[in-house]
Motif scaffolding. Structure first.
Motif, PDB file in Angstrom:
ATOM      1  N   GLN A   4     -26.316  -8.389  61.081  1.00 56.40           N
ATOM      2  CA  GLN A   4     -27.576  -7.986  61.710  1.00 56.40           C
ATOM      3  C   GLN A   4     -28.225  -6.834  60.955  1.00 56.40           C
ATOM      4  OE1 GLN A   4     -27.669  -7.940  66.203  1.00 56.40           O
ATOM      5  NE2 GLN A   4     -25.488  -8.311  65.922  1.00 56.40           N
ATOM      6  N   ASP A  51     -20.580  -9.433  62.787  1.00 59.76           N
ATOM      7  CA  ASP A  51     -21.925  -9.708  63.288  1.00 59.76           C
ATOM      8  C   ASP A  51     -22.823  -8.481  63.104  1.00 59.76           C
ATOM      9  OD1 ASP A  51     -20.420 -11.914  64.361  1.00 59.76           O
ATOM     10  OD2 ASP A  51     -21.973 -12.172  65.879  1.00 59.76           O
ATOM     11  N   GLU A  52     -22.265  -7.307  63.366  1.00 63.11           N
ATOM     12  CA  GLU A  52     -23.052  -6.080  63.273  1.00 63.11           C
ATOM     13  C   GLU A  52     -23.544  -5.843  61.851  1.00 63.11           C
ATOM     14  OE1 GLU A  52     -20.770  -6.228  66.862  1.00 63.11           O
ATOM     15  OE2 GLU A  52     -20.091  -6.353  64.767  1.00 63.11           O
ATOM     16  N   LYS A  53     -22.691  -6.085  60.878  1.00 63.24           N
ATOM     17  CA  LYS A  53     -23.095  -5.891  59.483  1.00 63.24           C
ATOM     18  C   LYS A  53     -24.130  -6.928  59.056  1.00 63.24           C
ATOM     19  CE  LYS A  53     -19.043  -3.424  57.764  1.00 63.24           C
ATOM     20  NZ  LYS A  53     -17.925  -3.407  56.769  1.00 63.24           N
TER      21      LYS A  53
END
Length: 274
Positions: A104, A100-102
């Motif tokens: 975003q 998810d972080e990548k």
């Protein structure tokens, strides 16, 4: 016994079938209930499917996620285009198992404006299916130029332009000075143009680009579709929590009604204190 995945996809079909039949009807077909009722098989894909949402209605984001899954499971999803990320940012270079972080970071996601907890499941459904997610909104760096760009003043016919001005005023609780409306309309039309261009660039033969945006953006007669050539096929779906609004909506092919939200005065924070 059908699989969990099959049960998840089953609610989508009837409205897709209705989309296939609705064409460009002036009065929208209204589908009651929170989600779609039965599977669709064999309908001719449209180049672009626009899903208009009410941003604070969770059922609408669930509908978007289910639509991503339904199209992707059939190999029919070319791309997911979002109002919630700026044009020029995409997940194209990311693998299907990206965190998810990548995701975003790739989309330069603005969580304060568009909570990831709300839209992340929609985005990640596409990423996990190997489908590119594309930001389509006008970049903030282009806003100042759009405010000064008078060509947008004549993009819409007079009647549609007045409807847009009225909608902008209504959306701000009737509190905007009239002198500010033309500039705001330019921004709205420029945003629609940016979303339209992004979706058009993603079109693939035999597949469908899914475009998710606020309900005002998707309207056929004054929104994103006004920026496309007549050769491009599209279907417009607009979701509402008010059945009366869904029934009266113009500029859409399908109006869906979802569960009502708790009553609230959205204009209270904009009104000056007494």
């Amino acid at each position: 016994m059908p699989s969990t995945f099959s049960r998840l996809l089953r609610p989508l079909g009837a409205a897709f079938a209705a989309l296939a039949l609705a064409g460009c009807a002036s009065s929208p077909a209204v589908v009651p209930g929170t989600l779609w009722p039965a599977p669709l098989e064999g309908a001719t894909p449209t180049d672009i499917l626009l899903l208009g949402e009410q941003h604070d209605a969770p059922d609408h984001q669930r509908l978007q996620r289910d639509t991503v899954l339904w199209l992707a499971a059939r190999g029919r999803l070319a791309a997911l285009v979002l109002e919630m990320a700026e044009r020029g940012h995409s997940t194209t270079a990311l693998p299907q198992d990206a965190t998810d972080e990548k995701v975003q970071a790739a989309l330069q996601w603005h969580d304060a404006a568009w909570p990831w907890s709300t839209y992340g499941p929609v985005v990640m459904a596409a990423v996990r299916a190997g489908v590119p997610v594309l930001g389509g909104n006008l970049p903030r760096s282009a806003m100042a130029a759009a405010l000064q760009d008078t060509r947008w003043d004549s993009h819409l016919p007079a009647a549609a332009r007045q409807q847009l001005l009225n909608a902008l005023q209504d959306g701000h609780c009737g509190l905007l000075p009239a002198a500010r409306l033309p500039a705001m309309a330019r921004i709205q039309v420029a945003r629609d143009a940016s979303l339209a261009r992004t979706a058009q660039e993603a079109v693939r033969p035999g597949q469908t680009v899914l475009l998710v945006a606020g309900g005002e953006h998707v309207l056929r007669h004054r929104g994103i579709p006004t920026h496309w050539p007549s050769s491009l096929t599209s279907k417009v779906l607009s979701a509402h929590t008010d059945p009366a609004l869904a029934a009266s909506k113009t500029g859409v092919d399908i109006a869906i009604t979802t569960a009502p939200l708790p009553p609230q005065d959205a204009c209270a924070v904009l009104r000056p204190p007494k």
